[in-house]
Scaffold this motif. Structure first.
Motif, PDB file in Angstrom:
ATOM      1  N   GLY A  62       0.816  -1.210   0.000  1.00  0.00           N
ATOM      2  CA  GLY A  62       0.000   0.000   0.000  1.00  0.00           C
ATOM      3  C   GLY A  62       0.843   1.251   0.000  1.00  0.00           C
ATOM      4  N   GLN A  63       1.938   1.268   0.745  1.00  0.00           N
ATOM      5  CA  GLN A  63       2.830   2.425   0.766  1.00  0.00           C
ATOM      6  C   GLN A  63       3.523   2.623  -0.579  1.00  0.00           C
ATOM      7  OE1 GLN A  63       5.057   1.092   4.220  1.00  0.00           O
ATOM      8  NE2 GLN A  63       4.296   2.819   5.424  1.00  0.00           N
ATOM      9  N   ILE A  64       3.912   1.528  -1.219  1.00  0.00           N
ATOM     10  CA  ILE A  64       4.551   1.630  -2.541  1.00  0.00           C
ATOM     11  C   ILE A  64       3.596   2.280  -3.530  1.00  0.00           C
ATOM     12  CG2 ILE A  64       5.485   0.316  -4.481  1.00  0.00           C
ATOM     13  CD1 ILE A  64       6.426  -1.786  -2.434  1.00  0.00           C
ATOM     14  N   LEU A  65       2.344   1.818  -3.554  1.00  0.00           N
ATOM     15  CA  LEU A  65       1.359   2.380  -4.477  1.00  0.00           C
ATOM     16  C   LEU A  65       1.093   3.853  -4.167  1.00  0.00           C
ATOM     17  CD1 LEU A  65      -0.775   2.280  -6.682  1.00  0.00           C
ATOM     18  CD2 LEU A  65      -2.360   1.292  -5.015  1.00  0.00           C
ATOM     19  N   ALA A  66       0.936   4.201  -2.894  1.00  0.00           N
ATOM     20  CA  ALA A  66       0.661   5.591  -2.527  1.00  0.00           C
ATOM     21  C   ALA A  66       1.802   6.508  -2.961  1.00  0.00           C
ATOM     22  CB  ALA A  66       0.438   5.697  -1.018  1.00  0.00           C
ATOM     23  N   HIS A  67       3.030   6.035  -2.794  1.00  0.00           N
ATOM     24  CA  HIS A  67       4.195   6.833  -3.184  1.00  0.00           C
ATOM     25  C   HIS A  67       4.199   7.083  -4.697  1.00  0.00           C
ATOM     26  CE1 HIS A  67       8.270   8.364  -3.211  1.00  0.00           C
ATOM     27  NE2 HIS A  67       8.635   7.437  -4.068  1.00  0.00           N
ATOM     28  N   THR A  68       3.918   6.056  -5.484  1.00  0.00           N
ATOM     29  CA  THR A  68       3.909   6.206  -6.935  1.00  0.00           C
ATOM     30  C   THR A  68       2.757   7.100  -7.383  1.00  0.00           C
ATOM     31  OG1 THR A  68       5.008   4.095  -7.303  1.00  0.00           O
ATOM     32  CG2 THR A  68       3.684   4.953  -9.119  1.00  0.00           C
ATOM     33  N   ALA A  69       1.583   6.947  -6.771  1.00  0.00           N
ATOM     34  CA  ALA A  69       0.429   7.784  -7.133  1.00  0.00           C
ATOM     35  C   ALA A  69       0.707   9.248  -6.834  1.00  0.00           C
ATOM     36  CB  ALA A  69      -0.811   7.309  -6.386  1.00  0.00           C
ATOM     37  N   ALA A  70       1.457   9.514  -5.780  1.00  0.00           N
ATOM     38  CA  ALA A  70       1.805  10.897  -5.446  1.00  0.00           C
ATOM     39  C   ALA A  70       2.820  11.468  -6.429  1.00  0.00           C
ATOM     40  CB  ALA A  70       2.355  10.964  -4.028  1.00  0.00           C
ATOM     41  N   VAL A 124       4.174 -10.075  -9.769  1.00  0.00           N
ATOM     42  CA  VAL A 124       5.398  -9.521  -9.178  1.00  0.00           C
ATOM     43  C   VAL A 124       6.301  -8.941 -10.265  1.00  0.00           C
ATOM     44  CG1 VAL A 124       7.433  -9.957  -7.744  1.00  0.00           C
ATOM     45  CG2 VAL A 124       5.281 -11.123  -7.235  1.00  0.00           C
ATOM     46  N   LEU A 125       6.794  -9.788 -11.174  1.00  0.00           N
ATOM     47  CA  LEU A 125       7.673  -9.290 -12.229  1.00  0.00           C
ATOM     48  C   LEU A 125       6.982  -8.214 -13.066  1.00  0.00           C
ATOM     49  CD1 LEU A 125       8.740 -12.298 -11.589  1.00  0.00           C
ATOM     50  CD2 LEU A 125       9.821 -12.155 -13.824  1.00  0.00           C
ATOM     51  N   GLY A 126       5.673  -8.366 -13.254  1.00  0.00           N
ATOM     52  CA  GLY A 126       4.926  -7.398 -14.043  1.00  0.00           C
ATOM     53  C   GLY A 126       4.388  -6.257 -13.210  1.00  0.00           C
ATOM     54  N   VAL A 127       3.371  -6.541 -12.381  1.00  0.00           N
ATOM     55  CA  VAL A 127       2.664  -5.492 -11.652  1.00  0.00           C
ATOM     56  C   VAL A 127       3.595  -4.728 -10.715  1.00  0.00           C
ATOM     57  CG1 VAL A 127       0.869  -5.065  -9.932  1.00  0.00           C
ATOM     58  CG2 VAL A 127       0.431  -6.637 -11.819  1.00  0.00           C
ATOM     59  N   LEU A 128       4.343  -5.430  -9.870  1.00  0.00           N
ATOM     60  CA  LEU A 128       5.130  -4.727  -8.862  1.00  0.00           C
ATOM     61  C   LEU A 128       6.364  -4.047  -9.438  1.00  0.00           C
ATOM     62  CD1 LEU A 128       4.608  -7.125  -5.858  1.00  0.00           C
ATOM     63  CD2 LEU A 128       3.732  -4.811  -6.179  1.00  0.00           C
ATOM     64  N   ALA A 129       6.872  -4.538 -10.558  1.00  0.00           N
ATOM     65  CA  ALA A 129       7.944  -3.792 -11.232  1.00  0.00           C
ATOM     66  C   ALA A 129       7.406  -2.458 -11.739  1.00  0.00           C
ATOM     67  CB  ALA A 129       8.521  -4.612 -12.380  1.00  0.00           C
ATOM     68  N   CYS A 130       6.192  -2.467 -12.287  1.00  0.00           N
ATOM     69  CA  CYS A 130       5.590  -1.232 -12.800  1.00  0.00           C
ATOM     70  C   CYS A 130       5.206  -0.286 -11.668  1.00  0.00           C
ATOM     71  CB  CYS A 130       4.348  -1.562 -13.635  1.00  0.00           C
ATOM     72  SG  CYS A 130       4.696  -2.294 -15.245  1.00  0.00           S
ATOM     73  N   VAL A 131       4.550  -0.798 -10.640  1.00  0.00           N
ATOM     74  CA  VAL A 131       4.076   0.067  -9.555  1.00  0.00           C
ATOM     75  C   VAL A 131       5.251   0.723  -8.830  1.00  0.00           C
ATOM     76  CG1 VAL A 131       2.826   0.119  -7.358  1.00  0.00           C
ATOM     77  CG2 VAL A 131       1.921  -1.197  -9.273  1.00  0.00           C
ATOM     78  N   ASN A 132       6.353   0.032  -8.683  1.00  0.00           N
ATOM     79  CA  ASN A 132       7.528   0.623  -8.041  1.00  0.00           C
ATOM     80  C   ASN A 132       8.101   1.790  -8.821  1.00  0.00           C
ATOM     81  OD1 ASN A 132       8.880  -0.573  -5.487  1.00  0.00           O
ATOM     82  ND2 ASN A 132       8.025  -2.384  -6.512  1.00  0.00           N
ATOM     83  N   HIS A 133       7.959   1.768 -10.143  1.00  0.00           N
ATOM     84  CA  HIS A 133       8.633   2.769 -10.979  1.00  0.00           C
ATOM     85  C   HIS A 133       7.671   3.672 -11.747  1.00  0.00           C
ATOM     86  CE1 HIS A 133      12.578   0.973 -10.230  1.00  0.00           C
ATOM     87  NE2 HIS A 133      11.975  -0.190 -10.324  1.00  0.00           N
ATOM     88  N   GLY A 134       6.368   3.450 -11.606  1.00  0.00           N
ATOM     89  CA  GLY A 134       5.408   4.305 -12.285  1.00  0.00           C
ATOM     90  C   GLY A 134       5.195   3.971 -13.746  1.00  0.00           C
ATOM     91  N   ALA A 135       5.673   2.813 -14.197  1.00  0.00           N
ATOM     92  CA  ALA A 135       5.457   2.404 -15.590  1.00  0.00           C
ATOM     93  C   ALA A 135       4.008   1.955 -15.770  1.00  0.00           C
ATOM     94  CB  ALA A 135       6.404   1.273 -15.962  1.00  0.00           C
TER      95      ALA A 135
END
Length: 586
Positions: A23-31, A261-272
């Motif tokens: 949740g924190q990772i997503l909030a950071h990217t959304a901001a 993980v390889l797809g969704v979380l790689a993108c969410v971490n970097h905003g892709a």
């Protein structure tokens, strides 16, 4: 939430254990990127920005709390890559529930086992997939659902822990909540309670349970954590140099780590941006890449083969592509070179790992020379120790010597759910996770996979590694793809058998394969048995089920296990079920 500790912009940099929840990772990217695309379904005009996606996750998470879902409860998702899937992944994580991913190929027996063994409390499902009715399957397992007077109060004799069934759509089904109903319930959750739930979470809590795909036997629930999958996703994207300007075409199943993980979380971490396909279709992949100007593409080798071999491949503009991942199975060098040259993926990477490792241990870098990206699976990700050890211990072997691949670090699973003995066999007291795979590491830390311990063929005392033969046979004219397995033999213990998918018009048999091999590889590695097939048995995530091929080999060539016979026989070539008709015996 504290400011993130990120590595320098170039290279891997010094590893920092970033202890965040999903949740924190997503909030950071959304901001950071509120108005950039987050989630796109090109085939249905569905498009959310990061701000919109984050808001949807919050609303859904509050709806889940209103249903009564507590921290630590299991929430199963039995669905294709529908738009709700990724929102559920983050909504469950935000309230500390454990997302239980369910293979879409499962039928009644498998679903009953997974829901029962996991003690699952809630399930989300779609209506059907091809000829399989998911709703009727669940009704058959829990018949009480058919006559349940209200949603949310299930009491099933066969699934005593299951309380709630939710349909991933607006339609109403007996005993089930619909998605509009769940979203409407979100107003029933007080904001202070929602924030308190998030504040109570530990980043090292399990929030994802993946049942092993069954390629090697009995399914086990692998418990993965916020930090394990979140940080793994970060470094996977890092090795591809993902930024908010990247757009990933994601046609692999979300229920597998490759997708979520390889797809969704790689993108969410970097905003892709995530350009998702509900299911794999090579034409739809090519269309999505062109229409959305995707810069990255994922797939298992069979997917890339299907795209390259599609009759309309040459019509599509794939010039936007630069990187991506090929993983999940053996990635042959000839295929890698075709992807680089014909699909413009000059920065494609290879990943290696297993579900128990969250899942990636090693990955190549976009700047690695192509031979290294073709011949190895790269180096260990930051924060993860990888070594090659004696299969009977954990002591590291000298570089260049073959042994079992082990890893240790933030990524190692918490364990198998309610299987302490299996957990202890997989992860020793020193924290090393046993992969069951064989490999060789060079002086620079690059890892080369040589096969699985149980896939290794022992022919007359000689160790034969299937992957070596597979890669050699891929250079034979007329061979599109190949899998090598052991055939039980009374004389030698095992003989080498090859299952070949031919190129159009080609008809390889045992005799032609032996002629191609003779003088080029050691005689004990040359396949004695050859079968021509149209396709390999696959899991829903695209992994080849070698144990089924081994069983088919024993059925096709029973004479190998009989009395020793001299000379070659016509039975050494075969046409396996589903193969093109009319193949002549060798």
């Amino acid at each position: 939430m504290s400011a993130p500790l990120l590595p320098p912009p170039d290279g891997d940099g010094d590893f920092v254990l970033r202890e965040w929840t999903l949740g924190q990772i997503l909030a950071h990217t959304a901001a950071r990127f509120p108005d950039r695309d987050a989630l796109v379904y090109a085939d249905r005009g569905y498009r959310l920005t990061w701000r919109q996606f984050n808001d949807l996750v919050d609303r859904l998470a509050r709806g889940l709390m209103a249903l009564g879902i507590r921290k630590g409860e299991k929430v199963a998702v039995w669905a294709t890559n529908v738009p709700w899937w990724i929102a559920l992944q983050f909504a469950t994580a935000r309230i500390g529930a454990i997302l239980l991913t369910v293979n879409t190929n499962y039928r009644e027996h498998e679903l009953r086992y997974v829901l029962g063994q996991s003690e699952c409390e809630t399930i989300f499902l779609i209506g059907s997939l091809r000829d399989h009715d998911f709703i009727e399957t669940l009704y058959s397992i829990a018949p009480e659902l058919r006559v349940q007077p209200r949603a949310g109060g299930l009491r099933s004799r066969s699934l005593p822990h299951l309380r709630r069934v939710c349909f991933l759509g607006a339609e109403k089904h007996r005993g089930m909540f619909s998605m509009p109903e769940i979203l409407a319930l979100s107003v029933m959750t007080d904001e202070a309670d929602y924030q308190a739930r998030q504040a109570s979470l530990d980043p090292h809590d399990a929030i994802n349970m993946q049942y092993t795909s069954g390629t090697t036997g009995f399914p086990r629930g692998v418990m993965l954590t916020h930090v394990g999958v979140g940080l793994n996703g970060y470094w996977i994207g890092r090795r591809q140099r993902f930024t908010e300007r990247d757009r990933l075409c994601l046609p692999v199943p979300l229920f597998h780590c490759f997708g979520c993980v390889l797809g969704v979380l790689a993108c969410v971490n970097h905003g892709a941006a995530m350009v998702v396909l509900e299911s794999f279709n090579p034409l739809h992949v090519l269309q999505a890449v062109e229409r959305e100007r995707c810069t990255a593409l994922y797939g298992v080798p069979t997917m890339f083969i299907a795209e390259l071999e599609h009759k309309h491949f040459s019509r599509f503009d794939l010039s936007s592509l630069r990187t991506g991942i090929m993983a999940g199975s053996v990635c042959p060098e000839p295929l890698m070179r075709r992807v680089v040259e014909d699909m413009n993926m000059r920065e494609i990477t290879i990943c290696y790992g297993l579900t128990e490792a969250s899942p990636v241990m090693t990955q190549s870098d976009i700047h690695d020379p192509l031979p290294l990206r073709c011949e190895t699976v790269g180096r260990a990700l930051p924060g993860i120790e990888v070594r090659v050890a004696d299969p009977d211990g954990i002591e590291e072997l000298p570089r260049g010597q073959a042994g079992e691949i082990l890893c240790r670090g933030y990524n190692v699973m918490k364990g198998y759910y309610k299987m302490p003995d299996d957990t202890a066999r997989a992860v020793g007291p020193e924290g090393w996770l046993r992969s069951g795979d064989l490999g060789i590491m060079d002086e620079n830390g690059y890892l080369r996979i040589t096969g699985r311990i149980k896939d290794m063929i022992i022919r007359g005392g000689e160790n034969v590694y299937p992957r070596e033969i597979e890669e050699f046979l891929l250079g034979m004219p007329g061979v599109l793809d190949v899998q090598v397995v052991g055939v039980p033999s009374r004389k030698y213990g095992e003989e080498v058998g090859a299952f070949i998918i031919p190129r159009p018009g080609a008809r390889p048999d045992a005799r032609s394969v032996r002629e191609w091999c003779r003088g080029k590889i050691a005689w004990h590695k040359i396949p004695r048995y050859v079968a021509v097939v149209e396709q390999f048995p696959l899991t829903a995530s695209g992994k080849i089920q070698k144990y089924l091929l081994r069983g088919e080999a024993a059925r096709l060539w029973p004479e190998a296990a009989q009395e020793p016979q001299a000379g070659a026989t016509a039975a050494e070539s075969a046409t396996a079920p589903g193969a093109p008709r009319g193949n002549a015996a060798g």
